[in-house]
Design an enzyme around this catalytic site. Structure first.
Site, PDB file in Angstrom:
ATOM      1  N   ASP A 185     -11.073   2.724   3.929  1.00  0.00           N
ATOM      2  CA  ASP A 185     -11.468   1.315   3.812  1.00  0.00           C
ATOM      3  C   ASP A 185     -12.985   1.173   3.655  1.00  0.00           C
ATOM      4  O   ASP A 185     -13.478   0.127   3.230  1.00  0.00           O
ATOM      5  CB  ASP A 185     -11.102   0.578   5.123  1.00  0.00           C
TER       6      ASP A 185
ATOM      7  N   LYS B 228       0.842  -1.199   0.000  1.00  0.00           N
ATOM      8  CA  LYS B 228       0.000   0.000   0.000  1.00  0.00           C
ATOM      9  C   LYS B 228       0.881   1.255   0.000  1.00  0.00           C
ATOM     10  O   LYS B 228       0.630   2.209  -0.724  1.00  0.00           O
ATOM     11  CB  LYS B 228      -0.951  -0.022   1.212  1.00  0.00           C
TER      12      LYS B 228
ATOM     13  N   GLN C 125      -4.651  -1.940   9.612  1.00  0.00           N
ATOM     14  CA  GLN C 125      -4.599  -3.246   8.957  1.00  0.00           C
ATOM     15  C   GLN C 125      -5.243  -4.320   9.831  1.00  0.00           C
ATOM     16  O   GLN C 125      -4.953  -4.423  11.025  1.00  0.00           O
ATOM     17  CB  GLN C 125      -3.132  -3.598   8.633  1.00  0.00           C
TER      18      GLN C 125
HETATM   19  N1  GUN Z   1      -7.016  -7.071   5.882  1.00  0.00           N
HETATM   20  C1  GUN Z   1      -7.402  -7.794   4.797  1.00  0.00           C
HETATM   21  N2  GUN Z   1      -8.060  -7.005   3.920  1.00  0.00           N
HETATM   22  C2  GUN Z   1      -8.086  -5.762   4.457  1.00  0.00           C
HETATM   23  C3  GUN Z   1      -8.619  -4.526   4.019  1.00  0.00           C
HETATM   24  O1  GUN Z   1      -9.224  -4.395   2.943  1.00  0.00           O
HETATM   25  N3  GUN Z   1      -8.440  -3.461   4.856  1.00  0.00           N
HETATM   26  C4  GUN Z   1      -7.787  -3.574   6.047  1.00  0.00           C
HETATM   27  N4  GUN Z   1      -7.680  -2.484   6.808  1.00  0.00           N
HETATM   28  N5  GUN Z   1      -7.289  -4.716   6.489  1.00  0.00           N
HETATM   29  C5  GUN Z   1      -7.431  -5.799   5.690  1.00  0.00           C
END
Ligand code: GUN
Length: 293
Positions: free
Chosen positions: A119, A52, A96
């Site tokens: 998100d 990211k 995350q």
């Molecule tokens: N863990 C797995 N997929 C995601 C996501 O789309 N966002 C976040 N914050 N954590 C994740």
């Protein structure tokens, strides 16, 4: 010949469009910034967070990661979020997941201000999506919709069978695709662990989205000839024949399904790159909105 839906190529196309938007924002003195918080040292989560950050760098955006030890308390994490919530230079906050067991995920996600919730996991944003209002759509569902439209498989009027009802993919995707909007307006069926005879439903689909997190579960005999199949799964399985001793497979049994489907998204190189690109898009949107009022 089956069409391979190239998520990498489609996401490059979207990133080229985003670059222009980012340049315009920069000319107004705004550089979009995403801050991630990673609690603990799960290698898969660390790798996602790194990807990211790299995606931000490549697009000329700013990024920062706050690594916190596994032992971080819920109130310490809340204090970090509070700081970022009040920092005008931070446009997007991403915690995350999954979080360590001693931290309540709902309390944490609810603490992220909705306008920085790139998100799309805050209940306000979930409600906006359910109501068909403009919001931050969760990145994987948003990426799947873009992928379908841009590869020539617009969901409008189609029967879409989603396998999996997770809060991150299945549930928001079902809502997104059933709204009476461009690139949506589909008939949506959601299958889950309570579904009896899954194949009965999947064989009626124009489009199948496999998002249940179980390796190679959708097989050739479960799909209708000419179906479009989107594979959201990313499951690590041991394979002594691979250099690393493991490889990633999707929720779809690629070999048998690709013989019957009209189009299929591969793993890797399908939904994965789309998800990260939609996170960039949401962050740019947050940055644009942050100085507009
Ligand atoms: N863990 C797995 N997929 C995601 C996501 O789309 N966002 C976040 N914050 N954590 C994740």
């Amino acid at each position: 010949m089956v069409q391979i839906i190239d998520g990498k190529a489609i996401s490059d196309e979207i990133k080229a469009e985003l670059k222009n938007e980012i340049e315009e924002l920069r000319q107004r003195g705004i550089t979009p910034k995403l801050t991630t918080i990673l609690v603990g040292d799960d290698p898969a989560s660390a790798s996602y967070v790194r990807m990211k950050g790299k995606a931000c760098d490549r697009l000329g955006m700013l990024s920062d990661n706050i690594p916190l030890p596994e032992s971080t308390s819920q109130s310490e994490l809340l204090a970090q979020i509070e700081k970022l919530a009040h920092d005008p230079a931070v446009h997007g906050i991403l915690v995350q997941l999954p979080l360590p067991k001693h931290i309540n995920e709902t309390i944490i996600l609810n603490a992220i201000p909705p306008e920085k919730d790139v998100d799309g996991f805050h209940p306000i944003n979930k409600g906006r999506l359910a109501a068909g209002e403009d919001t931050f759509v969760p990145c994987t569902p948003a990426g799947i919709q873009e992928m379908l439209v841009r590869s020539g498989h617009n969901p409008e009027g189609k029967h879409i069978v989603i396998v999996g009802r997770s809060q991150i993919v299945g549930m928001p995707l079902a809502q997104l695709l059933m709204h009476k909007k461009k690139g949506a307006n589909a008939t949506v069926t959601v299958c889950h662990t309570g579904t009896r005879d899954m194949g009965f439903f999947t064989r009626q689909a124009d489009i199948i989205v496999a998002a249940m997190g179980r390796p190679e579960t959708i097989t050739g005999e479960m799909v209708r000839p000419g179906c479009v199949v989107i594979d959201v799964g990313s499951n690590r399985i041991d394979d002594p024949e691979c250099e690393k001793g493991y490889r990633f497979v999707g929720d779809v049994h690629f070999e048998s399904v690709s013989k019957k489907a009209a189009a299929i998204s591969p793993v890797p190189g399908g939904v994965g790159p789309m998800t990260i690109t939609m996170l960039m898009k949401n962050t740019v949107k947050a940055a644009g909105a942050s100085h507009s009022g």
